[in-house]
Design a protein around this motif. Structure first.
Motif, PDB file in Angstrom:
ATOM      1  N   GLY A 191       0.839  -1.195   0.000  1.00 32.63           N
ATOM      2  CA  GLY A 191       0.000   0.000   0.000  1.00 32.63           C
ATOM      3  C   GLY A 191       0.868   1.236   0.000  1.00 32.63           C
ATOM      4  O   GLY A 191       2.083   1.160  -0.223  1.00 32.63           O
ATOM      5  N   SER A 226       2.160   5.079  -1.261  1.00 30.88           N
ATOM      6  CA  SER A 226       2.416   5.738  -2.559  1.00 30.88           C
ATOM      7  C   SER A 226       3.674   5.211  -3.270  1.00 30.88           C
ATOM      8  O   SER A 226       3.750   5.247  -4.496  1.00 30.88           O
ATOM      9  N   THR A 227       4.632   4.717  -2.512  1.00 26.95           N
ATOM     10  CA  THR A 227       5.899   4.287  -3.141  1.00 26.95           C
ATOM     11  C   THR A 227       5.702   3.276  -4.270  1.00 26.95           C
ATOM     12  O   THR A 227       6.346   3.386  -5.313  1.00 26.95           O
ATOM     13  N   ASP A 256      -2.271  -4.891   2.983  1.00 27.45           N
ATOM     14  CA  ASP A 256      -3.135  -4.155   3.903  1.00 27.45           C
ATOM     15  C   ASP A 256      -4.053  -3.244   3.105  1.00 27.45           C
ATOM     16  O   ASP A 256      -3.897  -3.088   1.882  1.00 27.45           O
ATOM     17  N   ARG A 277      -6.877   0.300   3.654  1.00 27.28           N
ATOM     18  CA  ARG A 277      -7.556   1.274   4.512  1.00 27.28           C
ATOM     19  C   ARG A 277      -9.036   0.903   4.537  1.00 27.28           C
ATOM     20  O   ARG A 277      -9.580   0.392   3.556  1.00 27.28           O
ATOM     21  N   ASN A 317      -5.897   1.402  -1.220  1.00 28.74           N
ATOM     22  CA  ASN A 317      -4.741   0.781  -1.878  1.00 28.74           C
ATOM     23  C   ASN A 317      -5.181   0.031  -3.133  1.00 28.74           C
ATOM     24  O   ASN A 317      -4.456  -0.042  -4.120  1.00 28.74           O
ATOM     25  N   GLY A 357       5.988  -1.609   2.170  1.00 23.61           N
ATOM     26  CA  GLY A 357       6.625  -0.305   2.337  1.00 23.61           C
ATOM     27  C   GLY A 357       6.938  -0.151   3.812  1.00 23.61           C
ATOM     28  O   GLY A 357       6.732  -1.069   4.605  1.00 23.61           O
ATOM     29  N   MET A 358       7.447   0.998   4.159  1.00 25.06           N
ATOM     30  CA  MET A 358       7.721   1.281   5.565  1.00 25.06           C
ATOM     31  C   MET A 358       7.413   2.753   5.839  1.00 25.06           C
ATOM     32  O   MET A 358       7.794   3.630   5.049  1.00 25.06           O
ATOM     33  N   HIS A 364       6.414   1.603  10.795  1.00 21.94           N
ATOM     34  CA  HIS A 364       5.286   0.677  10.548  1.00 21.94           C
ATOM     35  C   HIS A 364       5.465   0.043   9.182  1.00 21.94           C
ATOM     36  O   HIS A 364       6.155   0.573   8.306  1.00 21.94           O
ATOM     37  N   ALA A 374       2.990  -2.550   6.320  1.00 23.94           N
ATOM     38  CA  ALA A 374       1.595  -2.937   6.073  1.00 23.94           C
ATOM     39  C   ALA A 374       0.763  -2.032   6.993  1.00 23.94           C
ATOM     40  O   ALA A 374       0.983  -0.824   6.987  1.00 23.94           O
ATOM     41  N   LYS A 401      12.352   8.434   5.542  1.00 24.71           N
ATOM     42  CA  LYS A 401      12.538   7.045   6.011  1.00 24.71           C
ATOM     43  C   LYS A 401      13.950   6.812   6.570  1.00 24.71           C
ATOM     44  O   LYS A 401      14.257   5.732   7.075  1.00 24.71           O
TER      45      LYS A 401
HETATM   46  C1  6PG Z   1      -0.353   1.805   3.612  1.00 24.42           C
HETATM   47  C2  6PG Z   1       0.839   0.918   3.619  1.00 24.42           C
HETATM   48  C3  6PG Z   1       1.925   1.406   4.491  1.00 24.42           C
HETATM   49  C4  6PG Z   1       2.926   2.058   3.549  1.00 24.42           C
HETATM   50  C5  6PG Z   1       3.870   2.929   4.316  1.00 24.42           C
HETATM   51  C6  6PG Z   1       4.773   3.718   3.357  1.00 24.42           C
HETATM   52  O1  6PG Z   1      -1.442   1.304   3.341  1.00 24.42           O
HETATM   53  O2  6PG Z   1      -0.143   3.012   3.808  1.00 24.42           O
HETATM   54  O3  6PG Z   1       0.708  -0.311   3.479  1.00 24.42           O
HETATM   55  O4  6PG Z   1       2.551   0.429   5.261  1.00 24.42           O
HETATM   56  O5  6PG Z   1       3.634   1.043   2.845  1.00 24.42           O
HETATM   57  O6  6PG Z   1       3.093   3.842   5.081  1.00 24.42           O
HETATM   58  O7  6PG Z   1       3.935   4.557   2.596  1.00 24.42           O
HETATM   59  P1  6PG Z   1       4.537   5.452   1.404  1.00 24.42           P
HETATM   60  O8  6PG Z   1       4.946   4.495   0.326  1.00 24.42           O
HETATM   61  O9  6PG Z   1       3.390   6.327   0.980  1.00 24.42           O
HETATM   62  O10 6PG Z   1       5.718   6.218   1.976  1.00 24.42           O
END
Ligand code: 6PG
Length: 247
Positions: free
Chosen positions: A45, A47-48, A75, A77, A87, A142-143, A148, A150, A201
């Motif tokens: 999920g 934006s990356t 994951d 929303r 997502n 992502g992170m 955090h 997922a 990050k």
């Molecule tokens: C979500 C993600 C979440 C995301 C990180 C990084 O639904 O937001 O799964 O874990 O991977 O928040 O988000 P960015 O890629 O937007 O920095």
């Protein structure tokens, strides 16, 4: 030079990051299709991943038999699939529609229904398709800047429900519910690719890879404690605080 971070690949910028992750996903897909005849891929999920999805749907469209791919989500929303925060909506626009993926191959988390029901339903979908100990081929993650991943957020025990496959979690800081795969599923996968881009990050990556004490509060630190092979893809901006030897 001894590679201080064997599971970490640092690339120049977001465009290179998208390419590196896309190539990793394609490699995992080719291996899975060759050995099992199909590829169970979990999408990240945030934006990356958007740039990676766009590359998969364009430059790499011919690299995989997409009819063999089943798409899952790490994951979601708790919003309708038409909501800009969804997502699923991002993946639909950048990946599913350009590749013409049929709905039957997309396993969407139902963000529009009662979270606990959606979590249970998704867990059943996983076990119906993959058995009681679902093993996915590749998981993209992502992170967040707080560590955090997922929708496993700091302040929540990542292992609160060890047996669960999917969790509905209320995220205080977001004042909303999220659905998330649990570490049981993530760490049971064959391959996990974590992508992190940008200076926001850097502190979390430094804590994680250089063993800072705050690492213990970061859910991302539990990823990789299972059988999954975890590979990190980060750009120079995200890697700027790492205690790397000079090139
Ligand atoms: C979500 C993600 C979440 C995301 C990180 C990084 O639904 O937001 O799964 O874990 O991977 O928040 O988000 P960015 O890629 O937007 O920095």
């Amino acid at each position: 030079m001894i590679d201080r971070y064997p599971a970490l690949r640092v690339v120049a910028d977001p465009a290179a990051l998208a390419r590196a992750v896309a190539e990793h996903v394609v490699a995992c897909g080719m291996r899975a299709v060759a050995t099992r005849g199909r590829f169970d891929l979990v999408l990240a999920g945030g934006s990356t991943p958007a740039a990676t999805y766009a590359l998969l749907a364009d430059v790499y469209a011919g690299a995989l038999d997409w009819s063999r791919v089943r798409f899952w989500f790490g994951d979601e929303r708790c919003v309708p699939p038409t909501d800009d925060a969804s997502n699923f909506k991002l993946a639909k626009r950048t990946l599913f529609e350009p590749l013409g993926i049929s709905e039957s191959r997309i396993h969407r988390m139902r963000g529009e229904i009662e979270p606990a029901v959606a979590a249970e339903r998704y867990a059943h979908e996983l076990t119906d398709e993959l058995g009681t100990a679902p093993k996915l081929d590749a998981i993209m993650l992502g992170m967040g800047s707080d560590g955090h991943t997922a929708s496993l957020f700091p302040g929540e025990d990542p292992f609160v429900d060890t047996g669960a496959l999917v969790r509905a979690v209320y995220v205080e800081k977001l004042a909303g519910y999220r659905l998330t795969l649990t570490p049981t599923v993530i760490d049971g996968a064959d391959s996990v690719a974590v992508a992190a881009s940008g200076t926001s990050k850097a502190a979390a990556l430094h804590a994680l890879f250089d063993g800072r004490p705050e690492k213990t509060k970061m859910p991302i630190s539990v990823i990789g404690t299972g059988s999954a092979s975890v590979m990190w893809f980060v750009d120079e901006a995200a890697a700027r605080l790492l205690e790397r030897p000079a090139p």
